[in-house]
Structures are given as structure tokens and as C-alpha cells.
Design a protein around this motif. Structure first.
Motif, short mmCIF file in Angstrom:
data_model
loop_
_atom_site.label_atom_id
_atom_site.label_comp_id
_atom_site.label_asym_id
_atom_site.label_seq_id
_atom_site.Cartn_x
_atom_site.Cartn_y
_atom_site.Cartn_z
N GLU A 60 -24.00 -35.17 -0.74
CA GLU A 60 -23.25 -34.94 0.51
C GLU A 60 -22.24 -33.79 0.38
OE1 GLU A 60 -25.37 -37.82 2.56
OE2 GLU A 60 -23.94 -36.37 3.34
N ILE A 61 -22.60 -32.78 -0.43
CA ILE A 61 -21.72 -31.59 -0.51
C ILE A 61 -22.25 -30.57 0.51
CG2 ILE A 61 -20.93 -29.67 -1.98
CD1 ILE A 61 -21.37 -31.64 -4.37
N LYS A 62 -21.41 -30.15 1.43
CA LYS A 62 -21.83 -29.21 2.47
C LYS A 62 -22.25 -27.87 1.85
CE LYS A 62 -21.03 -31.21 6.60
NZ LYS A 62 -21.84 -32.44 6.34
N ILE A 63 -23.29 -27.29 2.40
CA ILE A 63 -23.74 -25.96 1.96
C ILE A 63 -23.01 -24.92 2.79
CG2 ILE A 63 -25.73 -24.43 1.64
CD1 ILE A 63 -25.76 -27.05 -0.08
N THR B 258 -24.89 -32.68 9.66
CA THR B 258 -25.92 -31.83 9.06
C THR B 258 -25.38 -31.16 7.79
OG1 THR B 258 -27.58 -30.14 9.58
CG2 THR B 258 -25.35 -29.71 10.36
N SER B 259 -26.26 -30.81 6.89
CA SER B 259 -25.81 -30.35 5.55
C SER B 259 -25.23 -28.94 5.57
CB SER B 259 -26.99 -30.39 4.56
OG SER B 259 -28.08 -29.62 5.07
N TYR B 260 -25.50 -28.16 6.62
CA TYR B 260 -24.99 -26.77 6.61
C TYR B 260 -23.61 -26.74 7.26
CZ TYR B 260 -24.63 -21.72 6.92
OH TYR B 260 -24.19 -20.43 6.78
N THR C 222 -39.76 -32.05 10.56
CA THR C 222 -38.86 -33.19 10.36
C THR C 222 -38.77 -33.66 8.92
OG1 THR C 222 -38.91 -33.94 12.65
CG2 THR C 222 -38.45 -35.61 10.98
N ALA C 223 -39.90 -33.79 8.24
CA ALA C 223 -39.87 -34.36 6.87
C ALA C 223 -38.95 -33.52 5.97
CB ALA C 223 -41.28 -34.40 6.31
N GLN C 224 -39.14 -32.21 5.98
CA GLN C 224 -38.31 -31.34 5.12
C GLN C 224 -36.86 -31.33 5.61
OE1 GLN C 224 -39.20 -29.48 2.09
NE2 GLN C 224 -36.99 -29.69 2.15
N ALA C 225 -36.70 -31.35 6.94
CA ALA C 225 -35.34 -31.33 7.52
C ALA C 225 -34.58 -32.59 7.11
CB ALA C 225 -35.41 -31.22 9.04
N MET C 226 -35.28 -33.70 6.98
CA MET C 226 -34.63 -34.94 6.53
C MET C 226 -34.27 -34.84 5.05
SD MET C 226 -34.36 -37.09 9.11
CE MET C 226 -34.19 -38.76 8.45
N LYS C 227 -35.15 -34.24 4.27
CA LYS C 227 -34.91 -34.11 2.81
C LYS C 227 -33.67 -33.24 2.55
CE LYS C 227 -37.46 -33.35 -1.51
NZ LYS C 227 -36.89 -32.08 -2.07
N TRP C 228 -33.56 -32.19 3.33
CA TRP C 228 -32.41 -31.28 3.20
C TRP C 228 -31.22 -31.74 4.03
CZ3 TRP C 228 -35.93 -26.40 3.87
CH2 TRP C 228 -36.36 -25.97 2.63
N LYS C 229 -31.32 -32.91 4.64
CA LYS C 229 -30.26 -33.48 5.49
C LYS C 229 -29.79 -32.51 6.57
CE LYS C 229 -28.80 -36.78 1.97
NZ LYS C 229 -27.69 -37.32 1.13
N ILE C 230 -30.73 -31.65 7.01
CA ILE C 230 -30.44 -30.87 8.24
C ILE C 230 -30.47 -31.88 9.38
CG2 ILE C 230 -31.35 -29.12 9.83
CD1 ILE C 230 -32.50 -27.69 7.33
N LYS D 10 -30.35 -27.88 -8.45
CA LYS D 10 -28.89 -27.95 -8.24
C LYS D 10 -28.57 -28.03 -6.74
CE LYS D 10 -26.89 -25.65 -12.32
NZ LYS D 10 -27.86 -24.54 -12.67
N PHE D 11 -29.35 -27.27 -5.97
CA PHE D 11 -29.15 -27.26 -4.50
C PHE D 11 -29.42 -28.67 -3.95
CE2 PHE D 11 -29.10 -25.68 -0.24
CZ PHE D 11 -30.09 -26.37 0.43
N GLN D 12 -30.56 -29.25 -4.36
CA GLN D 12 -30.91 -30.57 -3.83
C GLN D 12 -29.88 -31.62 -4.27
OE1 GLN D 12 -33.52 -31.05 -1.54
NE2 GLN D 12 -32.41 -33.01 -1.27
N GLU D 13 -29.34 -31.42 -5.49
CA GLU D 13 -28.33 -32.37 -5.99
C GLU D 13 -27.07 -32.32 -5.10
OE1 GLU D 13 -27.46 -31.60 -10.10
OE2 GLU D 13 -25.89 -33.16 -10.16
N LYS D 14 -26.71 -31.10 -4.67
CA LYS D 14 -25.54 -30.98 -3.75
C LYS D 14 -25.82 -31.70 -2.44
CE LYS D 14 -23.34 -26.92 -3.35
NZ LYS D 14 -23.15 -25.43 -3.27
N ILE D 15 -27.03 -31.49 -1.93
CA ILE D 15 -27.44 -32.15 -0.67
C ILE D 15 -27.36 -33.67 -0.86
CG2 ILE D 15 -29.38 -32.59 0.91
CD1 ILE D 15 -28.49 -29.76 1.31
#
Ligand code: 3HC
Length: 319
Positions: A18-21, A143-145, A209-217, A10-15
Motif C-alpha cells: 500500500e505504498i503510493k507510486i 488507487t495506487s498512483y 481489469t485483472a492487471q488493474a486489480m493486481k496493480w491496485k489501480i 520491488k514495484f509490486q512489493e510497494k503496491i
């Protein structure tokens, strides 16, 4: 386990949508931890970044330059406070973050471990260091946060003034005496490569970087931003009449970008590990300022407690 998987899905779906965390939203612990790491180190960079420029407040060549430099440095302090506040929304204490900086457990940007030897350096810091920071921070406005993204919107508005005032300093020197032109070229020679290092290790060596891109940080990788920065600087350098210190810098029609030499990663990691020209001087100055400022924090806390007690008494009287 199924719950955690569905929470993460569900978290990744929000990311992805483009729903801000926001602070009270569920988030993977690793997402929280990497944001605390990045945002607090960003805040440390803003605060430590005040030191190399503070070195020139009393020696600015005119009242106008002094006023602009003072305003810029005050902005950086404010950026640090915004970012510490954004980090605190993730459940950390500001005092702990500052303790991590002062004990060397937390990093700050390598660029601030280089000395500012001449007035032209202050222009180079504005043009190159703030220019690189803007490249990175405009990307971070998306950024997603939520709190980090909103802090970046405000900070970027002020950064463009920082970059402009630095470039104007250099433009003035570029139209000056031969000595001033030499001072300008010397500053660019010393700040060019450390400014490219601000974007971090190459993507292949970046652990986050790889994870930061996946989480759109991150919305762009270290190398993408670095390339964007180089492409923008070449024409600006031409207007200044300076030569960027890289014999392999040349336009590559096929790539649609400028090719440039490999960064000296030994220098980069050496500075990151604390062996740069000014690492010790910067930390000593930061720790001294923090210790000498303890009375201000204590006075502010005492006042706040007194105010809270008075309000409580007033409420009790009314009740
Ligand atoms: N200086 C010091 N450490 C650096 C660095 C640098 N230039 N570049 C990377 N690192 C560190 C990272 O922090 C990480 O170490 P850690 O795990 O202990 O935190 C390690 O090197 C690996 O790097 P990664 O690329 O994998 O790490 P990130 O994904 O965090 O990317 C970054 C690095 C691009 C700097 C990213 O953290 C970022 O965008 N940070 C926010 C922006 C920022 O901090 N800018 C610094 C300058 S602020 C400034 O200039 C203010 C202006 O007003 C003057």
C-alpha cells in the motif's frame, strides 16, 4: 533482464504494501501506459460530460436550478483539468491527449453519447450518472498512483453535491403533476441501462481489469461496482416512486444482492465504437469549442511568456 525482474518485484512489493507510486518512482511501462489511458479518458469524460447538461442551462425551470446546474458544470470542467494534470505527471502532453480525443483515438464514457431531452433528464444524470461516477471514483481514491488518488479525493467531495442536486430535482418532480411524474419515469427508463454500462464490460470481457486489480489501480472490479450501484439505487427509486426498467430486478437473499437482467452489450459496444445517438454531435461540439478557444490559450501563453521574460530581466538586473 535480472535488473528488470528485480525492479518489477520491488514495484509490486510497494503496491502490495500500500505504498503510493509517485511520478518520479520507477514503474513498469505498462503500468504507466494504462494509467495514461485511464486517467486521460476519465478527463475526456468529464469535459464531454459538460455538453449534455449545458444543453439545459438556458432552460432550467428556476434561477436556483440554473445556479446549481452552472456550478455543477463548472465543477466538471475543473475535474477534467485535475485529471489532465494527473495524466501529465506521467510524461504526456495535454495537447496530445486532446488530439487523441478529437481524432477518435481516445475514448470517453459511453453515457455522454445519450441526449438530454427533458428537464427530468438533468435530474437523472445527477442521480444515476453522477451516482455511478461516485461509486467508481470513491473506489479510485484508493488507487495506487498518488496523483490520481489525490485528484479523486477532491473530485469526490464535489460529486456528492452533483448527485444530491440531481436526486432533489427528481424528488420534486415525483411530488408534482401527473405529467411531471411521467417525465420522471421516462428519464429513468432512458438513463438506467446506459448508467449501468458506465462501469464497463463484464469482468469476463474486461481486458484490463485483472492487471488493474493486481496493480491496485482498481480496487473493485467492474461487476462488483455495478452490483453495488444497483443495490443502492433500488431503494432510492422506491422513494421516487419510479419503476426501474428491468422486470428481472429482484432481491436475492442468498446472494445478498439484487439480481438484474443482462446488459445489452451490443448497444454498449456500438456506442463505445462511436455509433451512439450523440457521438458525432458531442465530438463536433468539442472540436468547435477547442478551435474557438484557441485565442484564449494563445493569449494566456503570450502573457505567461511576457511574465517570464520580465522576471528574467529583473533577476539579471539584480545580479
Ligand atoms: N465508455 C467508453 N469506453 C469504455 C467504457 C465506457 N463506459 N467502459 C469501458 N470502456 C473501454 C475501456 O476504456 C477499454 O478500452 P481502451 O482499452 O481502449 O481504453 C475497454 O472498454 C475495455 O474495458 P475495461 O473494463 O477492460 O477497461 P478499464 O479497466 O479501463 O475499465 C472503466 C473501464 C471502469 C471505465 C475504467 O476505465 C475507469 O474506472 N475509468 C475512470 C472512471 C471514468 O472514466 N468514469 C467515466 C465517467 S466520468 C464521469 O461520469 C464524470 C461525472 O462527473 C459525470
Amino acid at each position: 533482464m535480472a535488473d528488470l525482474n528485480s525492479l518489477e518485484a520491488k514495484f509490486q512489493e510497494k503496491i502490495d504494501n500500500e505504498i503510493k507510486i509517485e511520478p518520479k518512482d520507477w514503474m513498469p511501462e505498462k503500468y504507466r501506459q494504462t494509467l495514461i489511458r485511464q486517467i486521460s479518458q476519465h478527463a475526456h469524460s468529464e469535459v464531454v460530460g459538460m455538453l449534455p447538461e449545458g444543453n439545459w442551462i438556458t432552460r432550467a425551470p428556476s434561477l436556483r436550478r440554473k445556479v446549481a446546474l452552472l456550478a455543477k458544470i463548472q465543477d466538471e470542467a475543473g475535474h477534467g483539468l485535475y485529471l489532465y494534470s494527473a495524466a501529465e505527471t506521467l510524461g504526456v502532453e495535454r495537447d496530445d491527449l486532446i488530439e487523441q480525443l478529437h481524432t477518435g483515438k481516445a475514448k470517453y464514457s459511453s453515457i455522454f453519447n445519450y441526449p438530454t431531452l427533458t428537464w427530468a433528464d438533468i435530474g437523472a444524470v445527477g442521480w444515476l450518472v453522477d451516482g455511478a461516477a461516485i461509486m467508481n471514483q470513491v473506489m479510485l481514491t484508493r488507487t495506487s498512483y498518488g496523483p490520481y488518488s489525490r485528484a479523486m479525493v477532491r473530485i469526490c467531495k464535489e460529486e456528492s453535491f452533483h448527485q444530491r442536486q440531481g436526486y432533489e430535482i427528481l424528488l420534486t418532480l415525483s411530488r408534482g403533476s401527473e405529467d411531471q411524474k411521467r417525465m420522471l419515469q421516462d428519464a429513468v427508463n432512458r438513463f438506467w441501462w446506459p448508467s449501468l454500462m458506465m462501469f464497463g464490460p463484464s469482468d469476463k470481457d474486461s481486458v484490463h481489469t485483472a492487471q488493474a486489480m493486481k496493480w491496485k489501480i482498481k480496487r473493485k472490479t467492474n461487476d462488483e461496482l455495478r452490483q453495488q450501484f444497483v443495490d443502492v439505487c433500488v431503494d432510492q427509486a422506491r422513494i421516487l416512486g419510479v419503476t426501474l426498467p428491468d422486470p428481472n430486478l429482484k432481491w436475492n437473499e442468498e446472494r445478498g444482492h439484487y439480481d438484474f437482467s443482462e446488459i445489452d452489450w451490443d448497444e454498449f459496444w456500438n456506442v463505445v465504437k462511436g455509433n451512439g445517438p450523440c457521438n458525432k454531435q458531442r465530438m463536433d461540439a468539442r472540436i468547435k469549442a477547442h478551435e474557438e478557444g484557441a485565442w484564449v490559450r494563445e493569449a494566456a501563453m503570450a502573457y505567461a511568456e511576457k511574465q517570464a521574460k520580465r522576471r528574467k530581466e529583473e533577476t539579471t538586473q539584480v545580479a
